[in-house]
Write a protein that holds these residues in place. Structure first.
Motif, PDB file in Angstrom:
ATOM      1  N   MET A 262      28.398 -42.365  -2.496  1.00 18.40           N
ATOM      2  CA  MET A 262      28.803 -40.975  -2.594  1.00 18.40           C
ATOM      3  C   MET A 262      27.818 -40.157  -3.434  1.00 18.40           C
ATOM      4  O   MET A 262      27.435 -39.046  -3.070  1.00 18.40           O
ATOM      5  CB  MET A 262      30.196 -40.900  -3.220  1.00 18.40           C
ATOM      6  CG  MET A 262      30.813 -39.543  -2.995  1.00 18.40           C
ATOM      7  SD  MET A 262      32.166 -39.255  -4.146  1.00 18.40           S
ATOM      8  CE  MET A 262      31.397 -38.174  -5.317  1.00 18.40           C
TER       9      MET A 262
ATOM     10  N   ILE B 107      24.964 -38.835  -1.655  1.00 26.25           N
ATOM     11  CA  ILE B 107      25.155 -37.606  -0.896  1.00 26.25           C
ATOM     12  C   ILE B 107      24.994 -36.384  -1.804  1.00 26.25           C
ATOM     13  O   ILE B 107      24.339 -35.397  -1.429  1.00 26.25           O
ATOM     14  CB  ILE B 107      26.544 -37.606  -0.227  1.00 26.25           C
ATOM     15  CG1 ILE B 107      26.557 -38.667   0.875  1.00 26.25           C
ATOM     16  CG2 ILE B 107      26.869 -36.234   0.345  1.00 26.25           C
ATOM     17  CD1 ILE B 107      27.828 -38.757   1.628  1.00 26.25           C
TER      18      ILE B 107
ATOM     19  N   LEU C  97      22.343 -33.519  -1.357  1.00 29.24           N
ATOM     20  CA  LEU C  97      22.760 -32.117  -1.294  1.00 29.24           C
ATOM     21  C   LEU C  97      21.901 -31.253  -2.206  1.00 29.24           C
ATOM     22  O   LEU C  97      21.380 -30.210  -1.795  1.00 29.24           O
ATOM     23  CB  LEU C  97      24.210 -31.999  -1.757  1.00 29.24           C
ATOM     24  CG  LEU C  97      25.282 -31.935  -0.690  1.00 29.24           C
ATOM     25  CD1 LEU C  97      26.647 -31.799  -1.335  1.00 29.24           C
ATOM     26  CD2 LEU C  97      25.007 -30.760   0.222  1.00 29.24           C
TER      27      LEU C  97
ATOM     28  N   SER D   4      18.447 -30.935  -0.768  1.00 32.95           N
ATOM     29  CA  SER D   4      18.312 -30.087   0.418  1.00 32.95           C
ATOM     30  C   SER D   4      18.467 -28.616   0.047  1.00 32.95           C
ATOM     31  O   SER D   4      17.725 -27.758   0.538  1.00 32.95           O
ATOM     32  CB  SER D   4      19.322 -30.485   1.492  1.00 32.95           C
ATOM     33  OG  SER D   4      20.598 -30.006   1.164  1.00 32.95           O
ATOM     34  N   ILE D   5      19.428 -28.345  -0.830  1.00 28.61           N
ATOM     35  CA  ILE D   5      19.617 -26.936  -1.190  1.00 28.61           C
ATOM     36  C   ILE D   5      18.433 -26.416  -2.004  1.00 28.61           C
ATOM     37  O   ILE D   5      18.007 -25.264  -1.834  1.00 28.61           O
ATOM     38  CB  ILE D   5      20.957 -26.744  -1.924  1.00 28.61           C
ATOM     39  CG1 ILE D   5      22.083 -26.960  -0.915  1.00 28.61           C
ATOM     40  CG2 ILE D   5      21.060 -25.353  -2.535  1.00 28.61           C
ATOM     41  CD1 ILE D   5      23.461 -26.718  -1.422  1.00 28.61           C
TER      42      ILE D   5
ATOM     43  N   ALA E  46      15.771 -25.607   0.472  1.00 25.11           N
ATOM     44  CA  ALA E  46      16.126 -24.383   1.193  1.00 25.11           C
ATOM     45  C   ALA E  46      15.899 -23.157   0.318  1.00 25.11           C
ATOM     46  O   ALA E  46      15.403 -22.127   0.784  1.00 25.11           O
ATOM     47  CB  ALA E  46      17.576 -24.454   1.655  1.00 25.11           C
ATOM     48  N   CYS E  47      16.238 -23.269  -0.953  1.00 25.47           N
ATOM     49  CA  CYS E  47      16.037 -22.155  -1.881  1.00 25.47           C
ATOM     50  C   CYS E  47      14.547 -21.808  -1.987  1.00 25.47           C
ATOM     51  O   CYS E  47      14.182 -20.633  -2.021  1.00 25.47           O
ATOM     52  CB  CYS E  47      16.564 -22.506  -3.268  1.00 25.47           C
ATOM     53  SG  CYS E  47      18.332 -22.290  -3.404  1.00 25.47           S
TER      54      CYS E  47
ATOM     55  N   LEU F  68      13.616 -19.833   0.981  1.00 23.01           N
ATOM     56  CA  LEU F  68      14.124 -18.466   0.871  1.00 23.01           C
ATOM     57  C   LEU F  68      13.234 -17.649  -0.053  1.00 23.01           C
ATOM     58  O   LEU F  68      12.862 -16.514   0.263  1.00 23.01           O
ATOM     59  CB  LEU F  68      15.566 -18.475   0.352  1.00 23.01           C
ATOM     60  CG  LEU F  68      16.209 -17.099   0.179  1.00 23.01           C
ATOM     61  CD1 LEU F  68      16.409 -16.433   1.526  1.00 23.01           C
ATOM     62  CD2 LEU F  68      17.540 -17.200  -0.552  1.00 23.01           C
TER      63      LEU F  68
ATOM     64  N   PHE G 132      10.092 -16.800   1.662  1.00 27.05           N
ATOM     65  CA  PHE G 132      10.306 -15.731   2.645  1.00 27.05           C
ATOM     66  C   PHE G 132      10.327 -14.363   1.960  1.00 27.05           C
ATOM     67  O   PHE G 132       9.642 -13.430   2.379  1.00 27.05           O
ATOM     68  CB  PHE G 132      11.610 -15.981   3.396  1.00 27.05           C
ATOM     69  CG  PHE G 132      12.025 -14.851   4.285  1.00 27.05           C
ATOM     70  CD1 PHE G 132      11.364 -14.620   5.479  1.00 27.05           C
ATOM     71  CD2 PHE G 132      13.065 -14.011   3.928  1.00 27.05           C
ATOM     72  CE1 PHE G 132      11.736 -13.573   6.305  1.00 27.05           C
ATOM     73  CE2 PHE G 132      13.439 -12.959   4.740  1.00 27.05           C
ATOM     74  CZ  PHE G 132      12.774 -12.745   5.923  1.00 27.05           C
ATOM     75  N   ILE G 133      11.132 -14.297   0.896  1.00 28.34           N
ATOM     76  CA  ILE G 133      11.250 -13.016   0.193  1.00 28.34           C
ATOM     77  C   ILE G 133       9.896 -12.594  -0.396  1.00 28.34           C
ATOM     78  O   ILE G 133       9.489 -11.436  -0.300  1.00 28.34           O
ATOM     79  CB  ILE G 133      12.340 -13.097  -0.896  1.00 28.34           C
ATOM     80  CG1 ILE G 133      13.704 -13.193  -0.217  1.00 28.34           C
ATOM     81  CG2 ILE G 133      12.298 -11.880  -1.815  1.00 28.34           C
ATOM     82  CD1 ILE G 133      14.863 -13.387  -1.147  1.00 28.34           C
TER      83      ILE G 133
ATOM     84  N   VAL H 163       7.672 -11.212   2.387  1.00 26.36           N
ATOM     85  CA  VAL H 163       8.032  -9.852   2.808  1.00 26.36           C
ATOM     86  C   VAL H 163       7.563  -8.852   1.758  1.00 26.36           C
ATOM     87  O   VAL H 163       6.965  -7.827   2.074  1.00 26.36           O
ATOM     88  CB  VAL H 163       9.563  -9.726   3.021  1.00 26.36           C
ATOM     89  CG1 VAL H 163       9.931  -8.278   3.309  1.00 26.36           C
ATOM     90  CG2 VAL H 163      10.014 -10.610   4.156  1.00 26.36           C
ATOM     91  N   LYS H 164       7.809  -9.200   0.510  1.00 25.95           N
ATOM     92  CA  LYS H 164       7.441  -8.300  -0.577  1.00 25.95           C
ATOM     93  C   LYS H 164       5.928  -8.105  -0.633  1.00 25.95           C
ATOM     94  O   LYS H 164       5.421  -7.037  -0.922  1.00 25.95           O
ATOM     95  CB  LYS H 164       7.940  -8.890  -1.896  1.00 25.95           C
ATOM     96  CG  LYS H 164       8.160  -7.855  -2.979  1.00 25.95           C
ATOM     97  CD  LYS H 164       8.923  -8.437  -4.144  1.00 25.95           C
ATOM     98  CE  LYS H 164      10.256  -7.743  -4.334  1.00 25.95           C
ATOM     99  NZ  LYS H 164      11.173  -8.488  -5.180  1.00 25.95           N
TER     100      LYS H 164
ATOM    101  N   GLY I 132       4.013  -7.889   1.718  1.00 18.98           N
ATOM    102  CA  GLY I 132       3.528  -7.060   2.814  1.00 18.98           C
ATOM    103  C   GLY I 132       2.923  -7.831   3.966  1.00 18.98           C
ATOM    104  O   GLY I 132       2.148  -7.295   4.738  1.00 18.98           O
TER     105      GLY I 132
ATOM    106  N   TYR J 260      15.460  -8.461   3.379  1.00 12.04           N
ATOM    107  CA  TYR J 260      15.901  -9.402   2.346  1.00 12.04           C
ATOM    108  C   TYR J 260      17.330  -9.847   2.614  1.00 12.04           C
ATOM    109  O   TYR J 260      17.662 -11.028   2.525  1.00 12.04           O
ATOM    110  CB  TYR J 260      15.846  -8.752   0.957  1.00 12.04           C
ATOM    111  CG  TYR J 260      14.470  -8.351   0.510  1.00 12.04           C
ATOM    112  CD1 TYR J 260      13.376  -9.170   0.779  1.00 12.04           C
ATOM    113  CD2 TYR J 260      14.255  -7.168  -0.176  1.00 12.04           C
ATOM    114  CE1 TYR J 260      12.112  -8.802   0.374  1.00 12.04           C
ATOM    115  CE2 TYR J 260      12.990  -6.787  -0.579  1.00 12.04           C
ATOM    116  CZ  TYR J 260      11.920  -7.607  -0.304  1.00 12.04           C
ATOM    117  OH  TYR J 260      10.675  -7.237  -0.694  1.00 12.04           O
TER     118      TYR J 260
ATOM    119  N   PHE K 282      19.865 -17.839   5.232  1.00  9.74           N
ATOM    120  CA  PHE K 282      19.826 -19.007   4.333  1.00  9.74           C
ATOM    121  C   PHE K 282      21.238 -19.521   4.058  1.00  9.74           C
ATOM    122  O   PHE K 282      21.534 -20.716   4.215  1.00  9.74           O
ATOM    123  CB  PHE K 282      19.133 -18.592   3.033  1.00  9.74           C
ATOM    124  CG  PHE K 282      19.366 -19.495   1.871  1.00  9.74           C
ATOM    125  CD1 PHE K 282      18.684 -20.710   1.762  1.00  9.74           C
ATOM    126  CD2 PHE K 282      20.271 -19.155   0.872  1.00  9.74           C
ATOM    127  CE1 PHE K 282      18.894 -21.535   0.687  1.00  9.74           C
ATOM    128  CE2 PHE K 282      20.478 -19.987  -0.209  1.00  9.74           C
ATOM    129  CZ  PHE K 282      19.800 -21.181  -0.304  1.00  9.74           C
TER     130      PHE K 282
END
Lengths: 55, 799
Positions: A1, A4, A8, A11-12, A15-16, A19, A22-23, A26-27, A29, B177, B184
């Motif tokens: 257990m 897991i 978790l 993986s998070i 993923a963070c 993210l 990505f941000i 974009v910022k 440009g 954003y 996500f």
């Protein structure tokens, strides 16, 4: 257990990171001008090198 | 004759245009003009000839020389300051708009500016906006030199008064954003929900609780951050007393979140966090797609982007540069060839030939003599003139036209889309369903009352309608954009679909604004006489004279004696002993004409009138075919600021019941549109110039036609490139199909709703069922909208 829960967290975290990337992109440009990036990629540095040789 | 012998045309190595005259040979390459050769030499010296290998003949034709000192205004401190983006001790950042940029070679060359001048630190091109951000060392190179360097290699910066305004509006990226965060969270919540959907062992209670709480935490950013987009727009329309489609969606999101929160905290269930974040995610995608704007275009341009930033002022016999806002009454301005007259004034020196086609719609330039008044907005053609300012820039005719109050007051109701109406019916039905199932369970099994009532709201929010609408709109905007019809926003699609009356402007819209066809009507002209006419007309710089000279197809070196030119009347001179007079009807024939009915030039020899040259506008290709198609479904009209010379032709083209009016002032056009609207017509106005600006804004849909979308266009709902005008009928049809596609997708989503509600009213909507239904309906809507809108575009050959 506990495996897991570890997975978790892993993986998070990954993923963070995505993210955040990505941000940041974009910022930064990177999506502002979609037309020139694909063209720019095709230019090689040849002309620059030529110039250096001449110097 | 030599032209014809040169059957094989030689292309200029630099710009790719035909070398009409003898090509200039240099460096084993052919050039059409000295300008092109010079650019090549600059690049060659700096080892930048790769420019020519990236694209074929990438250069810009240099036949028309840019005036020296043109950029002298950039030496002015205050102008420099207003253009600078950033400046420190060593470097200056500046952004130039370079309309000539067109291919990958341009991109490459402009990003290698530092090889041409070592004091340019870097340059970065934004191709979509045709801008180059240049950083240079201002200690060694001035802004003017940078601009002149760009001009020397063929990319002349376009600097207008609009650029002097500080702080360009920043692009709002918050939606992106929000979309990223929602995506996500949605993905991760989905992953965390799987164990429970797939039947996790009940003994692992700890794990289940962990998953649920993690989902709860992940849904918080979606609920509080990403969905704020929906809250804001729902609140905005509610404040205006309008129930938009966003309101029921917000209700559904809040209900879903509240119920899920309750379930998780009380330990009774896992909630619907995945469905909620999923729907928010999809809705945000739809919005981003729909709200894609054409950044490089501006639909809100005002006169400032048409006016130059600075002009040459003559003070004490000396020329100096003055920023436009600094122009005062009684200043003397020097206007060069092809320059705009920035303020109303009186001509004090030189002879003006002013092209007002953009301001008034008159297709022919007007000649003005010393002492006459010229209005701002016209373009001087020919020699330099000086004018004495009689009205400041802000008070001039053109500026006033723009600042008319009644144009500003037109409130754009952005929320008149039919989806809002549809969503209202839908919302009432859903509320009714929810309340009646709650009532039913209240009497039968009170424990299920809240579950059933909230389940209905969760499953039946009108998000499917919103999705189908935003996705279809987004896709159609893109299809039209690829065909060079750029719409201001998605609402314009519906407005175009609703119109039933189309009004055209003539000059610049139906016609190209150039005179290419000349009909001679009268006695035969002998070859000898033609030669004489050519000799006479070549003395004058008036465009009509030039056109006639070209028409004669003769070149003659005959001597012209006693040549005289009378502005607004005509020319005369003695060629080979014969007095030839060319000019307006009243001037040549002596018959008084009220005002010019058509564009024609009369000719007389020794006082005997021989005939007249009729000038025909050149119509854009396929215009007759377009009119024929449009006629079947729409009423058509033409409002022209020009003379009535084309009346017969247009009447024949548009049919005898069509309304065709000439000599229309900008106000007349606006009023004409207004009165049509009062008769209940939905009017589409298609125009190009400043004189159409009022009408374009007044009309239900105003489409500005332009030769080049980067050019200046008056404020409008849409911008259409002139070469695509012939496709107008198809564009309207596609906009009409938009509604059908939205409805089709909506009906499909209703089927999903019925299935979901079947379970919901019974209080049996499991999170898993919701999690299956939600993405299924969203994806099928996506497929339907993209499929059908592309299909209808393809059928019309718009793909």
């Amino acid at each position: 257990m506990s495996v897991i829960v570890l997975l978790l967290i892993a993986s998070i975290t990954v993923a963070c990171l995505f993210l955040a990337a990505f941000i940041w992109s974009v910022k930064n440009g990177q999506y502002d001008d979609e037309a020139s990036a694909p063209l720019r990629m095709l230019f090689d540095d040849k002309p620059l090198n030529k110039e250096e040789k001449q110097l | 004759m030599s032209k014809k012998e040169n059957a094989v045309s030689i292309q200029c190595y630099h710009c790719g245009e035909d070398c009409v005259d003898k090509p200039i040979l240099a460096h084993e390459k052919e050039f059409c003009c000295e300008g092109c050769k010079m650019v090549y030499e600059i690049l060659n010296q700096n080892g930048l000839c790769d420019y020519y290998s990236i694209s074929k003949n990438p250069g810009i034709n240099q036949r028309i020389k840019v005036r020296e000192n043109k950029f002298s205004f950039l030496d002015d401190e205050s102008i420099q300051q207003s253009l600078t983006v950033f400046k420190d001790e060593k470097q200056t950042h500046i952004s130039f708009y370079l309309p000539q940029m067109h291919c990958s070679s341009c991109l490459w060359l402009l990003e290698n500016l530092h090889q041409l001048n070592e004091n340019i630190i870097s340059s970065k091109v934004n191709f979509t906006r045709k801008e180059a951000d240049i950083i240079f060392n201002h200690r060694n190179v001035s802004m003017r030199q940078v601009a002149e360097l760009l001009t020397a290699i063929g990319y002349e910066p376009y600097i207008s008064l609009n650029d002097a305004k500080q702080a360009k509006p920043k692009l709002n990226k918050s939606k992106i954003y929000k979309l990223g965060v929602a995506g996500f969270c949605f993905g991760n919540i989905m992953l965390l929900s799987f164990p429970e959907y797939l039947g996790i062992d009940g003994k692992e209670q700890n794990l289940i609780t962990t998953f649920r709480y993690l989902s709860l935490i992940l849904s918080l950013p979606v609920f509080f951050y990403s969905s704020s987009e929906l809250y804001m727009s729902a609140w905005k329309s509610l404040k205006h007393g309008f129930l938009s489609i966003d309101a029921p969606i917000v209700l559904a999101v809040v209900v879903t979140f509240g119920r899920s929160l309750y379930e998780v905290l009380s330990g009774t269930g896992s909630g619907y966090f995945d469905s909620m974040s999923g729907i928010v995610f999809f809705m945000l995608i739809g919005r981003v797609l729909q709200d894609k704007t054409y950044e490089q275009l501006s639909f809100e341009r005002d006169y400032t982007s048409y006016f130059p930033i600075a002009v040459t002022r003559v003070k004490d016999e000396k020329e100096e540069t003055a920023a436009l806002p600094d122009i005062k009454l009684n200043d003397t301005l020097l206007i060069h060839n092809q320059e705009l007259i920035p303020a109303d004034g009186i001509i004090t020196r030189g002879k003006a030939v002013i092209d007002y086609s953009f301001v008034t719609g008159e297709s022919l330039p007007i000649e003005k003599e010393m002492g006459e008044i010229v209005y701002a907005g016209g373009k001087q053609i020919g020699s330099n003139i000086e004018i004495l300012v009689v009205k400041e820039v802000a008070q001039s005719y053109l500026t006033k036209l723009w600042n008319r109050e009644d144009l500003k007051q037109k409130i754009r109701d952005e929320e008149r889309s039919f989806v809002h109406l549809l969503s209202r019916y839908f919302t009432w039905i859903v509320l009714f369903l929810s309340i009646s199932s709650a009532t039913y369970w209240y009497f039968n099994d009170i424990s299920k009352m809240w579950i059933a009532a909230t389940s209905v709201l969760i499953i039946a929010c009108p998000c499917a309608l919103l999705l189908s609408n935003t996705f279809t709109n987004g896709n159609i905007l893109r299809i039209l954009g690829r065909k060079h019809l750029y719409l201001r926003n998605a609402q314009t699609i519906e407005d175009i679909a609703d119109i039933n009356y189309i009004v055209f402007d003539k000059t610049g819209t139906l016609t190209t604004g150039r005179y290419n066809e000349i009909n001679y009507d009268g006695m035969m002209l002998s070859k000898d006489l033609k030669r004489k006419i050519a000799a006479l007309t070549s003395q004058s710089t008036h465009p009509m004279s030039k056109a006639i000279a070209a028409w004669t197809n003769e070149s003659s070196r005959m001597k012209v004696v006693a040549f005289e030119e009378f502005a607004g009347k005509g020319i005369e001179g003695i060629v080979d002993g014969e007095l030839i007079t060319l000019g307006s009807k009243s001037y040549v024939t002596g018959v008084h004409a009220e005002r010019d009915v058509e564009s024609s030039v009369y000719i007389s020899v020794e006082g005997k009138v021989l005939g007249k040259f009729g000038f025909r506008n050149q119509y854009r290709t396929h215009i007759p075919a377009l009119i024929k198609t449009l006629q079947k479904k729409y009423q058509l009209a033409v409002l022209s600021g020009d003379n009535a010379g084309e009346k017969n032709y247009l009447q024949e083209l548009l049919g005898f019941d069509a309304n065709i009016l000439f000599h229309q002032k900008p106000e007349d056009k606006l009023e004409a549109i207004k009165s049509l609207q009062q008769k209940g017509k939905k009017v589409m106005m298609i125009g190009d110039g400043l004189n159409d600006a009022g009408a374009l804004r007044q009309a239900d849909v105003g489409i500005a036609v332009t030769e080049n979308s980067n050019n200046f266009t008056p404020a409008s709902d849409a911008i259409l490139e002139a070469k695509e005008l012939s496709q107008l009928y198809k564009f309207i049809q596609l906009c009409k199909d938009n509604k059908k596609v939205v409805l089709a997708a909506f009906i499909v989503s209703l089927l999903y709703n019925i299935v979901g509600n079947y379970f919901a009213v019974q209080g049996m909507l499991s999170p898993m069922l919701a999690a299956i239904l939600m993405p299924c309906s969203s994806i099928s809507i996506l497929l339907i909208t993209f499929g059908f809108s592309n299909l209808s575009a393809w059928k019309m050959k718009l793909k």
